[in-house]
Design an enzyme around this catalytic site. Structure first.
Site, PDB file in Angstrom:
ATOM      1  CG  ASN A 195      -1.664   1.234   1.487  1.00 17.88           C
ATOM      2  OD1 ASN A 195      -1.715   2.104   0.618  1.00 17.88           O
ATOM      3  ND2 ASN A 195      -2.261   1.354   2.666  1.00 17.88           N
ATOM      4  CE  LYS A 236      -0.165   3.212   4.816  1.00 16.47           C
ATOM      5  NZ  LYS A 236      -0.081   3.299   6.260  1.00 16.47           N
ATOM      6  CG  HIS A 262      -5.834   1.888   5.227  1.00 13.12           C
ATOM      7  ND1 HIS A 262      -5.389   2.865   6.088  1.00 13.12           N
ATOM      8  CD2 HIS A 262      -4.839   0.998   5.080  1.00 13.12           C
ATOM      9  CE1 HIS A 262      -4.141   2.569   6.433  1.00 13.12           C
ATOM     10  NE2 HIS A 262      -3.783   1.444   5.840  1.00 13.12           N
ATOM     11  CD  GLU A 264      -2.962   5.475   6.838  1.00  8.48           C
ATOM     12  OE1 GLU A 264      -2.925   5.547   5.609  1.00  8.48           O
ATOM     13  OE2 GLU A 264      -2.064   4.907   7.513  1.00  8.48           O
ATOM     14  CD  GLU A 295      -3.496  -2.568   7.318  1.00  7.43           C
ATOM     15  OE1 GLU A 295      -2.388  -2.802   6.836  1.00  7.43           O
ATOM     16  OE2 GLU A 295      -4.146  -1.547   7.072  1.00  7.43           O
ATOM     17  N   GLY A 337       2.479   2.167  10.836  1.00 12.02           N
ATOM     18  CA  GLY A 337       3.440   3.252  10.683  1.00 12.02           C
ATOM     19  C   GLY A 337       4.146   3.650  11.966  1.00 12.02           C
ATOM     20  CB  SER A 366       5.213  -1.888  12.006  1.00 16.03           C
ATOM     21  OG  SER A 366       4.825  -0.539  12.258  1.00 16.03           O
TER      22      SER A 366
HETATM   23  P1  PGA Z   1       2.808   0.230   7.731  1.00 20.61           P
HETATM   24  O1  PGA Z   1       1.342   0.428   7.080  1.00 20.61           O
HETATM   25  O2  PGA Z   1       3.369  -1.033   7.122  1.00 20.61           O
HETATM   26  O3  PGA Z   1       3.576   1.453   7.315  1.00 20.61           O
HETATM   27  O4  PGA Z   1       2.628   0.116   9.192  1.00 20.61           O
HETATM   28  C1  PGA Z   1       0.480  -0.648   6.863  1.00 20.61           C
HETATM   29  C2  PGA Z   1      -0.819  -0.167   6.275  1.00 20.61           C
HETATM   30  O5  PGA Z   1      -1.313   0.887   6.674  1.00 20.61           O
HETATM   31  O6  PGA Z   1      -1.387  -0.825   5.383  1.00 20.61           O
END
Ligand code: PGA
Length: 250
Positions: free
Chosen positions: A10, A12, A95, A97, A167, A173, A213
């Site tokens: 992803n 982003k 997601h 976010e 997640e 992140g 992560s």
């Molecule tokens: P990350 O994000 O690997 O940077 O923690 C995962 C995601 O949001 O899909």
């Protein structure tokens, strides 16, 4: 167990077209002998560029969101018809976010899920609890609600085009990964929810990715767990040096 691993990046809101083209081309070269299922999900503005590079390879093209309506007066939104036109095969929905920064609720996400399925897309439905929900002992309650409401009205036949990504929001992140045991417990629970909704066979087949992560040094331990069938990778998907070892974990 015959589920195939599904490793997804992803991207982003990162990269310009030239950067995306470079990364996509490197991934095509380095993953062409990979054994798992792969996907990259770039920003809308990069889809056409990346589509031309991954088309006909073992890397699927994903979008990070879509509008809840097919077309019309929806300024700033992107329709499933437009995504299909660019060769998108998969849409990431729900997601964290989108849920937390852009206030998408379960009902809106469910509407998008059904629209995407209607147009033949695979959907990666993201679920996961906030830190305060984990601390309050509500992990199962939250993940169950997001799964049940996200899939409301989805037929057993359409479930074949659903992937779930667990997640935990506190792990995205942040460099904090759920331990393989903690993640496995939630994955097993979500599979039980799917079994209750769709039966044993559907539950055994559905792919449940872990995200939060994921890095080259923790991917293999996570993937070793019985109910973890892949990864949805954010930060580490932006460089071949980190995504390829995850995608080819052993
Ligand atoms: P990350 O994000 O690997 O940077 O923690 C995962 C995601 O949001 O899909």
């Amino acid at each position: 167990m015959s589920r195939n691993y599904y490793m997804a990046g992803n991207w982003k809101m990162h990269m310009t077209r030239s950067e995306a083209a470079l990364l996509a081309q490197e991934l095509v070269n380095k993953l062409k002998d990979g054994k798992h299922k792969y996907l990259v999900a770039p920003s809308f503005t990069l889809l056409e560029t990346v589509s031309a590079i991954v088309e006909g390879t073992n890397i699927r093209l994903g979008a990070q969101n879509c509008a809840c309506e097919e077309q019309g007066a929806h300024t700033g939104e992107v329709s499933v018809l437009q995504l299909k036109d660019l060769g998108v095969q998969t849409i990431i929905l729900g997601h964290s976010e989108r849920r937390h920064l852009y206030k998408e609720d379960d009902a809106l996400i469910n509407k998008k899920v059904k629209l995407a399925l209607k147009h033949g897309f695979e959907v990666i439905l993201c679920i996961g609890e906030l830190l305060e929900e984990r601390e309050a002992g509500k992990v199962e309650e939250v993940c169950e609600r997001q799964t049940v409401k996200g899939l409301e009205g989805v037929s057993a036949g359409d479930l074949a085009n659903i992937v779930i990504a667990y997640e935990p929001v506190w792990a995205i992140g942040t460099g904090k990964t759920a331990t393989p045991d903690d993640a496995e417990a939630v994955h097993a629970f979500v599979r039980k929810v799917i079994k209750r909704l769709y039966g044993e066979e559907a539950a055994a087949k559905i792919i449940i990715q872990y995200g939060g992560s994921v890095k080259p040094d923790n991917a293999a331990q996570l993937m070793a767990k019985e109910n973890i069938d892949g990864a949805l990778v954010g930060g580490a998907s932006l460089k071949t040096d980190t995504f390829v070892p995850i995608a080819k974990f052993s």
